[in-house]
Scaffold this motif. Structure first.
Motif, PDB file in Angstrom:
ATOM      1  N   ARG A  75       0.841  -1.196   0.000  1.00  0.00           N
ATOM      2  CA  ARG A  75       0.000   0.000   0.000  1.00  0.00           C
ATOM      3  C   ARG A  75       0.880   1.252   0.000  1.00  0.00           C
ATOM      4  NH1 ARG A  75      -5.276  -0.128  -0.803  1.00  0.00           N
ATOM      5  NH2 ARG A  75      -5.450  -1.813   0.741  1.00  0.00           N
ATOM      6  N   TYR A  76       0.640   2.129  -0.994  1.00  0.00           N
ATOM      7  CA  TYR A  76       1.376   3.382  -1.104  1.00  0.00           C
ATOM      8  C   TYR A  76       0.402   4.519  -1.351  1.00  0.00           C
ATOM      9  CZ  TYR A  76       5.627   0.613  -1.311  1.00  0.00           C
ATOM     10  OH  TYR A  76       6.649  -0.255  -1.004  1.00  0.00           O
ATOM     11  N   GLY A  77       0.875   5.741  -1.109  1.00  0.00           N
ATOM     12  CA  GLY A  77       0.013   6.898  -1.283  1.00  0.00           C
ATOM     13  C   GLY A  77       0.683   8.002  -2.082  1.00  0.00           C
ATOM     14  N   LEU A  78      -0.143   8.852  -2.661  1.00  0.00           N
ATOM     15  CA  LEU A  78       0.320  10.044  -3.371  1.00  0.00           C
ATOM     16  C   LEU A  78      -0.536  11.213  -2.907  1.00  0.00           C
ATOM     17  CD1 LEU A  78       1.921  11.595  -5.539  1.00  0.00           C
ATOM     18  CD2 LEU A  78       0.219  10.814  -7.222  1.00  0.00           C
ATOM     19  N   LEU A  79       0.112  12.171  -2.243  1.00  0.00           N
ATOM     20  CA  LEU A  79      -0.562  13.375  -1.765  1.00  0.00           C
ATOM     21  C   LEU A  79      -0.196  14.533  -2.687  1.00  0.00           C
ATOM     22  CD1 LEU A  79      -2.202  14.716   0.649  1.00  0.00           C
ATOM     23  CD2 LEU A  79       0.058  15.391   1.509  1.00  0.00           C
ATOM     24  N   CYS A  80      -1.206  15.270  -3.147  1.00  0.00           N
ATOM     25  CA  CYS A  80      -0.973  16.369  -4.092  1.00  0.00           C
ATOM     26  C   CYS A  80      -1.783  17.599  -3.712  1.00  0.00           C
ATOM     27  CB  CYS A  80      -1.379  15.957  -5.506  1.00  0.00           C
ATOM     28  SG  CYS A  80      -0.483  14.559  -6.191  1.00  0.00           S
ATOM     29  N   THR A  81      -1.216  18.765  -3.992  1.00  0.00           N
ATOM     30  CA  THR A  81      -1.942  20.022  -3.926  1.00  0.00           C
ATOM     31  C   THR A  81      -1.965  20.625  -5.321  1.00  0.00           C
ATOM     32  OG1 THR A  81      -1.260  20.429  -1.634  1.00  0.00           O
ATOM     33  CG2 THR A  81      -2.033  22.313  -2.888  1.00  0.00           C
ATOM     34  N   TRP A  82      -3.150  21.083  -5.753  1.00  0.00           N
ATOM     35  CA  TRP A  82      -3.365  21.504  -7.133  1.00  0.00           C
ATOM     36  C   TRP A  82      -3.799  22.958  -7.220  1.00  0.00           C
ATOM     37  CZ3 TRP A  82      -2.132  17.787 -10.662  1.00  0.00           C
ATOM     38  CH2 TRP A  82      -2.100  16.457 -10.207  1.00  0.00           C
ATOM     39  N   GLU A  83      -3.480  23.572  -8.344  1.00  0.00           N
ATOM     40  CA  GLU A  83      -3.942  24.933  -8.558  1.00  0.00           C
ATOM     41  C   GLU A  83      -5.400  24.973  -9.010  1.00  0.00           C
ATOM     42  OE1 GLU A  83      -2.450  25.745 -13.153  1.00  0.00           O
ATOM     43  OE2 GLU A  83      -1.363  26.625 -11.476  1.00  0.00           O
ATOM     44  N   SER A  84      -5.936  23.838  -9.473  1.00  0.00           N
ATOM     45  CA  SER A  84      -7.336  23.776  -9.873  1.00  0.00           C
ATOM     46  C   SER A  84      -7.800  22.329  -9.902  1.00  0.00           C
ATOM     47  CB  SER A  84      -7.542  24.398 -11.256  1.00  0.00           C
ATOM     48  OG  SER A  84      -6.957  23.585 -12.257  1.00  0.00           O
ATOM     49  N   GLU A  85      -9.106  22.130  -9.838  1.00  0.00           N
ATOM     50  CA  GLU A  85      -9.655  20.785  -9.935  1.00  0.00           C
ATOM     51  C   GLU A  85      -9.465  20.217 -11.334  1.00  0.00           C
ATOM     52  OE1 GLU A  85     -13.617  18.268  -8.572  1.00  0.00           O
ATOM     53  OE2 GLU A  85     -13.722  20.454  -8.745  1.00  0.00           O
ATOM     54  N   TRP A 109      -7.772   4.234  -4.684  1.00  0.00           N
ATOM     55  CA  TRP A 109      -8.797   5.085  -4.072  1.00  0.00           C
ATOM     56  C   TRP A 109      -8.297   6.518  -4.013  1.00  0.00           C
ATOM     57  CZ3 TRP A 109      -8.940   7.738   0.798  1.00  0.00           C
ATOM     58  CH2 TRP A 109     -10.213   8.209   1.181  1.00  0.00           C
ATOM     59  N   THR A 110      -9.151   7.479  -4.355  1.00  0.00           N
ATOM     60  CA  THR A 110      -8.799   8.893  -4.323  1.00  0.00           C
ATOM     61  C   THR A 110      -9.863   9.677  -3.571  1.00  0.00           C
ATOM     62  OG1 THR A 110      -7.563   8.852  -6.409  1.00  0.00           O
ATOM     63  CG2 THR A 110      -8.438  10.973  -5.711  1.00  0.00           C
ATOM     64  N   VAL A 111      -9.417  10.607  -2.730  1.00  0.00           N
ATOM     65  CA  VAL A 111     -10.323  11.537  -2.065  1.00  0.00           C
ATOM     66  C   VAL A 111      -9.873  12.959  -2.389  1.00  0.00           C
ATOM     67  CG1 VAL A 111      -8.975  11.454   0.088  1.00  0.00           C
ATOM     68  CG2 VAL A 111     -11.360  12.227   0.139  1.00  0.00           C
ATOM     69  N   LYS A 112     -10.853  13.800  -2.708  1.00  0.00           N
ATOM     70  CA  LYS A 112     -10.601  15.221  -2.946  1.00  0.00           C
ATOM     71  C   LYS A 112     -10.932  15.986  -1.671  1.00  0.00           C
ATOM     72  CE  LYS A 112     -11.495  15.200  -7.929  1.00  0.00           C
ATOM     73  NZ  LYS A 112     -12.358  15.748  -9.026  1.00  0.00           N
ATOM     74  N   LEU A 113     -10.054  16.913  -1.307  1.00  0.00           N
ATOM     75  CA  LEU A 113     -10.139  17.587  -0.023  1.00  0.00           C
ATOM     76  C   LEU A 113      -9.965  19.097  -0.194  1.00  0.00           C
ATOM     77  CD1 LEU A 113      -7.538  15.168   1.519  1.00  0.00           C
ATOM     78  CD2 LEU A 113      -9.959  15.123   2.182  1.00  0.00           C
ATOM     79  N   LEU A 114     -10.765  19.863   0.554  1.00  0.00           N
ATOM     80  CA  LEU A 114     -10.601  21.313   0.599  1.00  0.00           C
ATOM     81  C   LEU A 114     -10.093  21.695   1.984  1.00  0.00           C
ATOM     82  CD1 LEU A 114     -13.846  22.480  -1.243  1.00  0.00           C
ATOM     83  CD2 LEU A 114     -11.532  22.268  -2.169  1.00  0.00           C
ATOM     84  N   PRO A 115      -8.925  22.338   2.080  1.00  0.00           N
ATOM     85  CA  PRO A 115      -8.345  22.651   3.389  1.00  0.00           C
ATOM     86  C   PRO A 115      -9.119  23.740   4.122  1.00  0.00           C
ATOM     87  CG  PRO A 115      -7.022  23.612   1.638  1.00  0.00           C
ATOM     88  CD  PRO A 115      -8.069  22.775   0.967  1.00  0.00           C
ATOM     89  N   THR A 116      -9.277  23.550   5.422  1.00  0.00           N
ATOM     90  CA  THR A 116      -9.937  24.542   6.264  1.00  0.00           C
ATOM     91  C   THR A 116      -9.004  25.094   7.342  1.00  0.00           C
ATOM     92  OG1 THR A 116     -10.760  22.829   7.773  1.00  0.00           O
ATOM     93  CG2 THR A 116     -12.187  23.463   5.931  1.00  0.00           C
ATOM     94  N   GLN A 117      -7.924  24.387   7.623  1.00  0.00           N
ATOM     95  CA  GLN A 117      -6.982  24.831   8.654  1.00  0.00           C
ATOM     96  C   GLN A 117      -5.639  24.155   8.391  1.00  0.00           C
ATOM     97  OE1 GLN A 117      -6.360  24.103  13.409  1.00  0.00           O
ATOM     98  NE2 GLN A 117      -8.436  24.577  12.742  1.00  0.00           N
ATOM     99  N   ALA A 118      -4.559  24.895   8.545  1.00  0.00           N
ATOM    100  CA  ALA A 118      -3.232  24.308   8.351  1.00  0.00           C
ATOM    101  C   ALA A 118      -2.209  25.090   9.151  1.00  0.00           C
ATOM    102  CB  ALA A 118      -2.851  24.308   6.873  1.00  0.00           C
TER     103      ALA A 118
END
Length: 255
Positions: A75-85, A109-118
């Motif tokens: 099991r591996y993961g890929l975390l990304c931050t994008w400039e647009s959907e 499996w992929t989940v799309k996330l909108l950040p609210t706090q960081a």
């Protein structure tokens, strides 16, 4: 998994409209484990060239739901931050790199996330720029915690980790969770999704062991760098352990 976090002075990634984070988990078929492991050291340069990709991390995983000393080589993961959907969808649905991963994986499996706090840093960068407020969120909340562990603190960190991970497995309101990492033992992360903000806070602030660990991380300076972020999950698709753990909760929230 240690949730509460003190605010640091951070260097922000330049803000963009429609900022989106995605986490993709790959489950590799038997006979393809060596290929999956090799991608950790070979795909970074290729990801650097993806249009619209602002930040990325290839991640290994551990057994169980939190930090784990035992790696899971399937099991591996890929975390990304994008400039647009649109940029995210173009890569996740049509790129040659994702096609290559599909050839070796039995589930993705992929989940799309909108950040609210960081708060905090990841390799001296704050990769998330929250634009939404948590005030009116009545649905699930996702949490990402990440830390680089000081070498001298490793014995203490891993002494407490199995107990905290067990507590996470028994936590009420936890929908799904996985321990992730860039390097074994010293660069660790946990991603979790909770039924509500109240469930997440109950785990974070009420458990005696969890509070003790938080106290020790400060007093004994366990981390050389750390990051804490919260998100609203807005879409998920694919399979993780044979199912999409967020399909029903996201649909109920949006309906």
């Amino acid at each position: 998994m240690y949730l509460p976090f003190n605010t640091d002075s951070v260097r922000q990634v330049p803000p963009q409209s429609d900022r989106l984070t995605t986490l993709t988990l790959f489950g590799f078929r038997k006979g393809h484990i060596r290929w999956g492991l090799a991608q950790m050291g070979t795909k970074g340069a290729q990801l650097d060239q993806v249009p619209g990709l602002l930040f990325h991390k290839l991640l290994g995983s551990g057994h169980g739901k939190g930090f784990s000393i035992k790696p899971n080589f399937r099991r591996y993961g890929l975390l990304c931050t994008w400039e647009s959907e649109e940029a995210a969808d173009e890569f996740l649905e049509r790129s040659e790199l994702m096609l290559e991963y599909r050839l070796h994986a039995y589930e993705i499996w992929t989940v799309k996330l909108l950040p609210t706090q960081a708060h905090g840093l990841w390799d001296r960068v704050q990769p998330f720029t929250p634009q939404l407020t948590e005030k009116n969120n009545q649905g699930p909340v996702a949490v990402l915690t990440r830390a680089s562990i000081n070498w001298l603190a490793l014995p203490q960190f891993w002494r407490f980790t199995p107990k905290v991970s067990k507590g996470l497995e028994e936590a009420k309101g936890l929908i799904c969770s996985i321990g992730l990492g860039e390097l074994p033992l010293i660069r660790q992360a946990t991603f979790s999704v909770w039924e509500s903000m109240e469930a997440m806070k109950a785990y974070a602030y009420q458990g005696a062991l969890h509070k003790e660990v938080i106290k020790r991380t400060r007093a004994e300076k366990w981390y050389s760098e750390e990051l804490f972020a919260r998100f609203i999950p807005v879409e998920s698709y694919g399979l993780w352990n044979g199912a999409d753990p967020l399909a029903k909760v996201i649909n109920n929230t949006l309906s």
